[in-house]
Design an enzyme around this catalytic site. Sequence first.
Site, PDB file in Angstrom:
ATOM      1  N   ALA A 132       0.850  -1.188   0.000  1.00  0.00           N
ATOM      2  CA  ALA A 132       0.000   0.000   0.000  1.00  0.00           C
ATOM      3  C   ALA A 132       0.885   1.236   0.000  1.00  0.00           C
ATOM      4  O   ALA A 132       1.661   1.446   0.939  1.00  0.00           O
ATOM      5  CB  ALA A 132      -0.926   0.007   1.218  1.00  0.00           C
ATOM      6  N   ALA A 133       0.806   2.030  -1.072  1.00  0.00           N
ATOM      7  CA  ALA A 133       1.633   3.229  -1.209  1.00  0.00           C
ATOM      8  C   ALA A 133       0.758   4.469  -1.139  1.00  0.00           C
ATOM      9  O   ALA A 133      -0.447   4.390  -0.872  1.00  0.00           O
ATOM     10  CB  ALA A 133       2.406   3.170  -2.526  1.00  0.00           C
ATOM     11  N   LEU A 155      -0.236   6.489  -3.488  1.00  0.00           N
ATOM     12  CA  LEU A 155      -1.195   6.693  -4.578  1.00  0.00           C
ATOM     13  C   LEU A 155      -2.134   5.518  -4.779  1.00  0.00           C
ATOM     14  O   LEU A 155      -3.186   5.663  -5.412  1.00  0.00           O
ATOM     15  CB  LEU A 155      -0.451   6.969  -5.889  1.00  0.00           C
ATOM     16  CG  LEU A 155       0.481   8.186  -5.928  1.00  0.00           C
ATOM     17  CD1 LEU A 155       0.978   8.427  -7.336  1.00  0.00           C
ATOM     18  CD2 LEU A 155      -0.201   9.429  -5.375  1.00  0.00           C
ATOM     19  N   GLY A 156      -1.782   4.328  -4.306  1.00  0.00           N
ATOM     20  CA  GLY A 156      -2.634   3.171  -4.521  1.00  0.00           C
ATOM     21  C   GLY A 156      -2.130   1.956  -3.779  1.00  0.00           C
ATOM     22  O   GLY A 156      -1.179   2.046  -2.992  1.00  0.00           O
ATOM     23  N   ASP A 181      12.734   6.316  -9.775  1.00  0.00           N
ATOM     24  CA  ASP A 181      12.434   5.934  -8.392  1.00  0.00           C
ATOM     25  C   ASP A 181      12.807   4.472  -8.128  1.00  0.00           C
ATOM     26  O   ASP A 181      11.952   3.668  -7.752  1.00  0.00           O
ATOM     27  CB  ASP A 181      10.947   6.160  -8.116  1.00  0.00           C
ATOM     28  CG  ASP A 181      10.606   6.087  -6.625  1.00  0.00           C
ATOM     29  OD1 ASP A 181      11.519   6.305  -5.802  1.00  0.00           O
ATOM     30  OD2 ASP A 181       9.444   5.800  -6.286  1.00  0.00           O
TER      31      ASP A 181
END
Length: 592
Positions: free
Chosen positions: A132-133, A135-136, A286
């Site tokens: 779970a980051a 943005l989503g 990234d």
Amino acid sequence: MQYDSAALTHIYRQRPLSVWVRTLAILISFSSFALGLVWDWFWRRLQPRHQVARARQLRHKLTELGSTFIKLGQILSCRPDVIPPVYLEELANLQDQLPAFPNEIAYDIIKAELGYPWPAIYAELSETPVAAASLGQVYKAQLKTGEDVAVKIQRPGLKDIISLDIYILRGFGAWAQASIWFVRSDLVGIIDELAARLFEEMDYANEGRNAERFAALYGDDKNITAPRIYWQYSGVRVLTMEWIEGVKLTQRETMAAWGLDGAYFVELGFACSMRQLLEGGFFHADPHPGNLLATPGGKLAYLDFGMMSEVTPYYRDRLLESVIHILTGDFDSLGTDYIKLGFLPPDTDLQPLIPEFAEVFGNVLGATITEFGFKSIIEKLSPLIYKYPFRLPTYYLLIFRSFATLEGIALNINPSFQPLTNSYPYIARRFLTEPSPEFRTCLQELLLKKGQIQWHLLDDLLQNALRSDAGDVSSLLASGLDFLDSREGAPLRRAVIAELVADLETIFAVNVTKITVLLGLTTEPKYDMKNPVPAHPIEKILGAIAAAYSPDIKSVSTLMPLLLKPEAHRLIQEILAAIANRAETWIYRQES
């Protein structure tokens, strides 16, 4: 999904209540941090050693405020022109993670985006997200056809949240630029940069296209892989891609159990990043530990292609030139490179900067990543950024972020890794074989200084290029012949021929003298008969080339086409003409 600042302004000027509520929440969150800075200023505690805790506090504040501010912190973590080094280091540790949102919401997004409930698309879907980051979040699933896939689902209402935050931050940036005298950076530009990146990342279809482009550019390397995209099960807010089994590079025990060497993957990551930067120009901005996996088969898998960037061919080539000048210690030319790259204005006086560059970049070859890494570069460059009119373009900052992230992985796995030493063979080959006129002019200027051939630099570049696995010796020699035959390489070609003929004349004259002494025709030789004629540097270079060829029939057969090239014929004819001219002159002198 495109960012449009004018459109956001139009929308949120009609929603003042939403703007003020969110602005108040942001101000309250940052008030304790701001008061802490005032306290530090009053008690003169703004030195770096006192600001570590304050930097940590800022990182926590950004995390609490959510997706937009996490991404803002990541952008600031590579902006030494905006915040001090101690804050850069702390923000580099900013984790792109938030708690997961409920499964029911995720299921609704799948249905809204793909047109069917998830059981109609996937045979299985994990009960909880595997990641779970900001943005989503990602689920592991299986298609009806049996393939294991990763399903990435965007957070609900993300676009509205980020749009509001960007509008507020942009207004604050404009006010700060106009009202705070010591603010020199383009804060509005930084916010617009952040917004453009976020809007790109929110478009999962764009991420899928990035993944396919990355695989097309670099997937020819048997050691690099990227997930396949299943477009029939993907949209703007849902992305279905191949599930790649692997572990983070920092999970050293698991890698050891699989018989994998972490140090090898560090080298592979840096080599691939160099290729992304200097060859394809399209790079992963990234590459943190969660986005790089070691597969059981020994491949390096890249994940998450939301934050990508691109360097135009012009700037890509100028970066390669600047790296070569750093590696060879040509700091006079490095200043010119920085003007071409847009780091410095064209009218900058470079003379005071040359010793500064030597101090920062001197002795980089052989240095470990602990001794010469991005952290140390920031510490050394930061005073120069404020002392001289440096400007840091966006493309460079994302490159900086990419390599700084890789450095963090390398420090964890192999602190003795030597990034520039390991990259030099690839860089040297690229530099020696690049056919563009600009590169050839740069090569000629590097190897010919004030009419003197820099044989030590040529030998160094060639020795490293021969160690590269990017191509065979024949292709390297063919590029060398093309360069010497070109308009840009003509000055170096003439200088090489002149030195070669002069040495042949010396060798010939010494041997003639020996014969005349033996025959008793002279008793006063013009040359020292006891010491041999010193070997010319070209002999060492030719020896290295010869050693690179294995002594089998195949190697000889691959060398023959080079000798048949028109460029080789012209070079040989020019050498013979120069020898004949020198011989004629020598005979004339003897007769007179």
